[in-house]
Design an enzyme around this catalytic site. Structure first.
Site, short mmCIF file in Angstrom:
data_model
loop_
_atom_site.label_atom_id
_atom_site.label_comp_id
_atom_site.label_asym_id
_atom_site.label_seq_id
_atom_site.Cartn_x
_atom_site.Cartn_y
_atom_site.Cartn_z
N ARG A 1 27.36 13.75 36.95
CA ARG A 1 28.40 15.06 37.09
C ARG A 1 28.98 15.16 35.88
NH1 ARG A 1 32.70 15.07 42.00
NH2 ARG A 1 30.83 14.09 42.84
N ASP B 1 30.92 17.84 52.36
CA ASP B 1 30.94 16.51 53.16
C ASP B 1 32.27 16.00 53.70
OD1 ASP B 1 31.74 15.94 50.42
OD2 ASP B 1 30.35 14.38 50.23
N ARG B 2 33.42 16.42 52.94
CA ARG B 2 34.62 15.94 53.17
C ARG B 2 35.45 17.07 53.99
NH1 ARG B 2 38.38 14.16 48.67
NH2 ARG B 2 37.06 16.16 47.60
N ASP C 1 35.66 20.70 51.49
CA ASP C 1 35.35 20.78 49.89
C ASP C 1 34.19 21.43 49.62
OD1 ASP C 1 33.46 18.86 50.80
OD2 ASP C 1 33.97 17.21 49.20
N HIS D 1 36.23 10.91 53.82
CA HIS D 1 34.87 10.72 54.00
C HIS D 1 34.75 9.87 55.52
CE1 HIS D 1 33.12 12.10 50.24
NE2 HIS D 1 33.93 11.66 49.71
N ASP E 1 31.04 20.96 48.36
CA ASP E 1 29.56 20.43 49.24
C ASP E 1 29.92 20.38 50.78
OD1 ASP E 1 31.10 18.10 48.44
OD2 ASP E 1 29.24 17.08 48.11
N SER F 1 30.79 18.71 43.89
CA SER F 1 31.84 18.38 44.78
C SER F 1 32.95 19.29 44.87
CB SER F 1 32.05 17.03 45.12
OG SER F 1 32.81 16.68 46.21
N HIS F 2 33.98 18.88 44.78
CA HIS F 2 35.46 19.49 44.47
C HIS F 2 35.67 19.89 42.99
CE1 HIS F 2 35.87 15.23 43.53
NE2 HIS F 2 37.15 15.56 42.70
N LYS G 1 23.69 14.18 43.34
CA LYS G 1 23.87 13.11 44.22
C LYS G 1 22.54 12.72 44.68
CE LYS G 1 28.46 14.27 46.07
NZ LYS G 1 29.21 14.61 47.17
#
Length: 450
Positions: free
Chosen positions: A14, A246-247, A242, A329, A244, A103-104, A113
């Protein structure tokens, strides 16, 4: 050219584009990941690649694909996807995968990832260092490069997510989802399309510049629009995803947010109804209520270090049916132990449908203590300060599973060093808000030397 050391972090790659992460680096990282996958799994012929909606993702992912195919490995490009859709693909197709997302993080960031076949995690100690070092020294292209093909896996993903609940029990609840211009704008409407819910999506446009607010729902200010809209339209539930997707963070019908611990407890109870006596993982900064709920529901709670690679490892070792983190998560054994905000959302909606009561009532038995939230303090010597705190609370039960955890009976705290900054992260829980404030001040005085 960016700096490999600055972008290879504990769980992913990242950095800001292009000063820290650029196409040339991604090409080398692609070749290195292809070599790593073959090193770990033998005859790997395909790597799955996906990306989120960030503008830089097109060029970075294309360069990565060049690196993979240059190493003689085929690429299956599934295009725009949420991270849990990429994990689904890696599990269903039993192939390694790479997801381009930050992500965020703000728009200027991007990242990668990784997972191996079966969505097995790749972290700092399980491959990222090897990939970093190989990429830095350059990879060699083979005579016969791999091929790139495309596939659409969203319909299969939707069917998979639906399989975690009894669709016949679902009621026509009103749901507002704030996807924050992130990948939830793709997957949320698809998952809800054939379900009885009345869905409203806020900021559904896929726009990696995040024109409305940051796609970081752990920050309370980014939940303000959702909280207000839930109350305004009389919704039963709000979902905040978020970047992507996933959360997910939940908001009840009164516009009040649920902590990741509360959602973990609700989902754990539901999972235990289907898997009596199962082991359930919770990370060590989750509320003590989580372990209590798991035991009361007949399950076996198992503590884990913070971080997805640790949760997934413990799930694999213990055969746990579910794992939850305070950071929102949620991991499911039958999802190749990968995390999915969409699956967690449907499980909670199923619980609401069956219970027939508002979320503000459903949540109440799972919320038993007051919490500080995560408080960061800059310190000079992380280890020395932690030892000072340990000595000050030597009368309490202590462990070093992840940083320092001290249980003083009617209150407890965890102190963890940051991997990237000179910070100590404090999470503290007690019986009341007043007690939390008192104990936080007490512990922080030791951290700051006050």
């Amino acid at each position: 050219m960016g700096d490999y050391d600055s972008v290879f972090l504990a769980y992913d790659v990242r950095g800001t584009v292009p000063d820290q992460l650029d196409p040339g680096m991604c090409r080398e990282i692609g070749g290195a990941f292809a070599e790593f996958a073959r090193r770990e799994e033998g005859d790997v012929d395909t790597v799955i690649v996906a990306r989120d909606m960030r503008p830089s993702g097109l060029e970075l992912a294309a360069a990565f694909v060049d690196g993979v195919t240059g190493a003689g490995v085929d690429v299956l490009d599934i295009g725009l996807a949420s991270t849990d859709l990429l994990y689904f693909a890696a599990g269903r197709l039993d192939a390694p995968g790479a997801m381009f997302t930050a992500s965020h993080n703000p728009a200027q960031y991007n990242g990668i990832k990784f997972c191996l076949s079966g969505a097995r995690p790749v972290g700092q100690e399980t491959g990222l260092e090897w990939i970093r070092d190989r990429a830095r020294h350059g990879t060699e292209h083979v005579v016969t490069p791999g091929r790139r093909t495309e596939a659409e896996l969203l319909p299969e993903y939707v069917a998979h997510v639906h399989g975690f609940v009894d669709l016949a029990t679902l009621k026509p609840l009103k749901v507002v989802a704030d996807t924050a211009n992130g990948m939830g704008g793709l997957v949320v409407p698809a998952v809800f399309a054939d379900l009885p819910f009345d869905l409203e999506v806020m900021y559904p446009e896929l726009d990696g510049t995040f024109p409305n607010h940051p796609a970081d729902p752990i920050q309370p200010e980014n939940l303000q629009d959702l909280r207000a809209r839930v109350v305004e339209v009389g919704a039963d539930l709000g979902l905040a995803f978020d970047g992507d997707a996933d959360r997910v963070f939940l908001v009840d019908e009164k516009g009040e947010g649920l902590s990741g611990s509360t959602t973990t407890a609700i989902v754990a109870a539901a999972v235990l109804q289907r898997n009596p006596g199962a082991r359930i993982i919770h990370n060590l900064i989750c509320s003590k209520a989580v372990a209590e709920v798991i035991r009361e529901a007949g399950g076996e709670p198992v503590r884990s270090r913070v971080g997805h690679s640790f949760i997934k490892q413990v799930m694999a070792e213990t055969g746990a049916a579910f794992g939850g983190e305070h950071s929102a998560h949620y991991y499911f054994r039958d999802n190749w132990r990968a995390d999915s905000g969409m699956i967690a959302s449907l499980v909670v909606l199923e619980r609401l449908s069956v219970a027939g009561i508002p979320l503000s009532e459903l949540r109440r038995p799972y919320e038993r203590y007051a919490a500080s939230g995560e408080i960061n303090t800059v310190v000079g010597d992380q280890q020395a300060v932690m030892e000072k705190v340990a000595e000050a609370y030597s009368s309490g039960a202590q462990d070093r599973l992840d940083g320092l955890t001290v249980d003083m009976g009617d209150w407890w705290f965890n102190l963890r060093p940051s991997n990237t900054e000179p910070l100590l992260r404090l999470n503290l829980e007690a019986s009341t808000d007043e007690e939390v404030d008192l104990r936080v001040a007490e512990v922080r005085s030791l951290l700051t030397g006050g």
